[in-house]
Write an enzyme that holds these catalytic residues in place. Sequence first.
Site, PDB file in Angstrom:
ATOM      1  N   ARG A   1       0.884  -1.207   0.190  1.00  0.00           N
ATOM      2  CA  ARG A   1      -0.125   0.082   0.165  1.00  0.00           C
ATOM      3  C   ARG A   1       0.996   1.053   0.040  1.00  0.00           C
ATOM      4  O   ARG A   1       0.576   2.143  -0.572  1.00  0.00           O
ATOM      5  CB  ARG A   1      -1.036   0.242   1.249  1.00  0.00           C
ATOM      6  CG  ARG A   1      -1.739   1.308   1.209  1.00  0.00           C
ATOM      7  CD  ARG A   1      -3.064   1.347   1.981  1.00  0.00           C
ATOM      8  NE  ARG A   1      -3.200   0.462   3.078  1.00  0.00           N
ATOM      9  CZ  ARG A   1      -2.658   0.589   4.201  1.00  0.00           C
ATOM     10  NH1 ARG A   1      -1.585   1.559   4.427  1.00  0.00           N
ATOM     11  NH2 ARG A   1      -2.542  -0.404   5.229  1.00  0.00           N
TER      12      ARG A   1
ATOM     13  N   TYR B   1     -13.767  15.680 -17.785  1.00  0.00           N
ATOM     14  CA  TYR B   1     -14.341  14.230 -17.964  1.00  0.00           C
ATOM     15  C   TYR B   1     -15.369  14.304 -16.914  1.00  0.00           C
ATOM     16  O   TYR B   1     -15.373  14.830 -15.762  1.00  0.00           O
ATOM     17  CB  TYR B   1     -13.121  13.409 -17.476  1.00  0.00           C
ATOM     18  CG  TYR B   1     -13.262  11.982 -17.243  1.00  0.00           C
ATOM     19  CD1 TYR B   1     -13.592  11.107 -18.659  1.00  0.00           C
ATOM     20  CD2 TYR B   1     -13.411  11.210 -16.002  1.00  0.00           C
ATOM     21  CE1 TYR B   1     -13.800   9.949 -18.449  1.00  0.00           C
ATOM     22  CE2 TYR B   1     -13.913  10.014 -15.910  1.00  0.00           C
ATOM     23  CZ  TYR B   1     -14.033   9.259 -16.994  1.00  0.00           C
ATOM     24  OH  TYR B   1     -14.353   7.935 -17.053  1.00  0.00           O
TER      25      TYR B   1
ATOM     26  N   ASP C   1      -4.952  17.398 -16.198  1.00  0.00           N
ATOM     27  CA  ASP C   1      -5.377  16.173 -16.785  1.00  0.00           C
ATOM     28  C   ASP C   1      -4.780  15.836 -18.223  1.00  0.00           C
ATOM     29  O   ASP C   1      -5.506  16.614 -19.089  1.00  0.00           O
ATOM     30  CB  ASP C   1      -6.730  15.797 -16.672  1.00  0.00           C
ATOM     31  CG  ASP C   1      -7.199  14.429 -17.243  1.00  0.00           C
ATOM     32  OD1 ASP C   1      -6.611  13.643 -17.709  1.00  0.00           O
ATOM     33  OD2 ASP C   1      -8.394  13.873 -16.733  1.00  0.00           O
TER      34      ASP C   1
ATOM     35  N   LYS D   1      -5.878   4.374 -19.986  1.00  0.00           N
ATOM     36  CA  LYS D   1      -6.280   4.953 -21.452  1.00  0.00           C
ATOM     37  C   LYS D   1      -4.948   4.600 -22.188  1.00  0.00           C
ATOM     38  O   LYS D   1      -4.462   3.556 -22.120  1.00  0.00           O
ATOM     39  CB  LYS D   1      -6.832   6.450 -21.199  1.00  0.00           C
ATOM     40  CG  LYS D   1      -8.002   6.485 -20.585  1.00  0.00           C
ATOM     41  CD  LYS D   1      -9.112   5.814 -20.977  1.00  0.00           C
ATOM     42  CE  LYS D   1     -10.279   5.849 -19.619  1.00  0.00           C
ATOM     43  NZ  LYS D   1     -10.571   7.526 -19.319  1.00  0.00           N
TER      44      LYS D   1
HETATM   45  C1  LIG Z   1     -10.930   7.745 -18.161  1.00  0.00           C
HETATM   46  C2  LIG Z   1     -10.458   9.112 -17.693  1.00  0.00           C
HETATM   47  C3  LIG Z   1     -10.323   9.707 -16.298  1.00  0.00           C
HETATM   48  C4  LIG Z   1     -10.713   8.567 -15.290  1.00  0.00           C
HETATM   49  O1  LIG Z   1      -9.828   7.420 -15.104  1.00  0.00           O
HETATM   50  P1  LIG Z   1      -9.900   6.148 -14.565  1.00  0.00           P
HETATM   51  O2  LIG Z   1      -8.881   5.234 -14.903  1.00  0.00           O
HETATM   52  O3  LIG Z   1     -11.057   5.543 -15.536  1.00  0.00           O
HETATM   53  O4  LIG Z   1     -10.552   6.237 -13.374  1.00  0.00           O
HETATM   54  C5  LIG Z   1     -10.073  10.931 -15.973  1.00  0.00           C
HETATM   55  N1  LIG Z   1      -9.900  11.784 -17.168  1.00  0.00           N
HETATM   56  C6  LIG Z   1     -10.038  11.346 -18.448  1.00  0.00           C
HETATM   57  C7  LIG Z   1      -9.882  12.553 -19.419  1.00  0.00           C
HETATM   58  C8  LIG Z   1     -10.560  10.089 -18.865  1.00  0.00           C
HETATM   59  O5  LIG Z   1     -10.470   9.701 -20.102  1.00  0.00           O
END
Ligand SMILES: *Cc1c(COP(=O)(O)O)cnc(C)c1O
Length: 396
Positions: free
Chosen positions: A58, A111, A181, A206
């Site tokens: 952790r 998002y 992000d 992603k």
């Molecule tokens: C998918 C996504 C998230 C969230 O991520 P997870 O791994 O699904 O929790 C945040 N920001 C963007 C732009 C995303 O495409």
Amino acid sequence: MDEPLQDESLCARGGWFEDFTTRPSNPPLYQTTAFDLHGVEQLDAVVSGVERGYIYTRDGNPNHTAFAADIAKLEHADAGAVCASGMAAISAILLSHLKSGDHVVAARVLYGRTSQQLEELTKRFGIEVTFADSRSCLAMRDARRENTKLCLVESISNPLLEVVDLQALVNAMGEVPVVVDNTFATPCLFRPMEHGAKLVFHSASKYLNGHGDVMLGVVAGERAAVTRVRRIASLFGLNANPFECWLASRGLRTLPLRVERASSNALQIAGFLERHLAVSRVIYPGLASHPDFDLASHVLPHGCGGMLSFELQTAEAGVRLLLRELADTIPFSPTLADVRTTVSWPAGTSHKFMAPDDRRAWGISDGLLRLSVGIDSVQDVISELDRALNQTLTAK
Ligand SMILES: *Cc1c(COP(=O)(O)O)cnc(C)c1O
């Protein structure tokens, strides 16, 4: 000779072999909850940082460190930390940088789950949030208050693919740290730290992993900020799983190739869609018709990525038909950045939580589809889209 062990002990302590120190050609997977210690002296040395090591997964694991360090290097950041998902990464950032009574300025189009998380913190934890148009530095600056502690934006937004002029935004926000992000752009196309961001984060589920088989998040940035994030991630149990990091490290090996191919495929598909009768609008920052085209050619010189959105002439009826027609070729899948091309419907999935009037006012119409262009053959994808789009021309 050692006393032979009883079967129970042999089994319970099994799985080891003295040759486990031979260097493998691929990184080993440290699929372990904890790390055995030689004694209290080693515990003290590791905890105080005198000796490099690990204690409990952790709090840290070599597979975490390996992936986070690669991302930190790619992002030109001092340090990195992994979290269980993209949402865990944003949670760890917000929980480590805010307290009740603090204010956040966030981009109007984020998002979906990120906006929802901010709203949840507003309703139940006394954090204040102002959503503003991130394409207007003036609007973002005007949203600032005395208690503003963070500014949150996406480098390329979902699903309208708005591009942020980060350097201008950082200047406009003054002392307020900007968190980005960078999931859609990836460090191959854009490095927020070079434009003055304090922290950058990704849903590594992603592009970074890129094979649609991992849930993982990663944060990179200034060392002190990342240390705070890591501490909160471990305290609140937002930690990543070693196997997910190991898989993502493997996926990362082809990131530049995948992003380059997805970008060039997306540009070709965007051009094709712009000329198709069934399509009323195409949204891709690499097209001259996109409001951020000039900015994009400046800040995204290596391509605009694999995400593009388009609107059907036949609105929701056309969407329903198109998704059925494409089911066996370009699947309707509520994720993105897989190696294969997939399609999603923001009004019905990622942005369903919004009031329909707000959604439309922002430009997310019921006939809007978001294509995540992969590395499959662009000719195949275009002919599959063409066939399905022609069917929608008669949709009611
Ligand atoms: C998918 C996504 C998230 C969230 O991520 P997870 O791994 O699904 O929790 C945040 N920001 C963007 C732009 C995303 O495409």
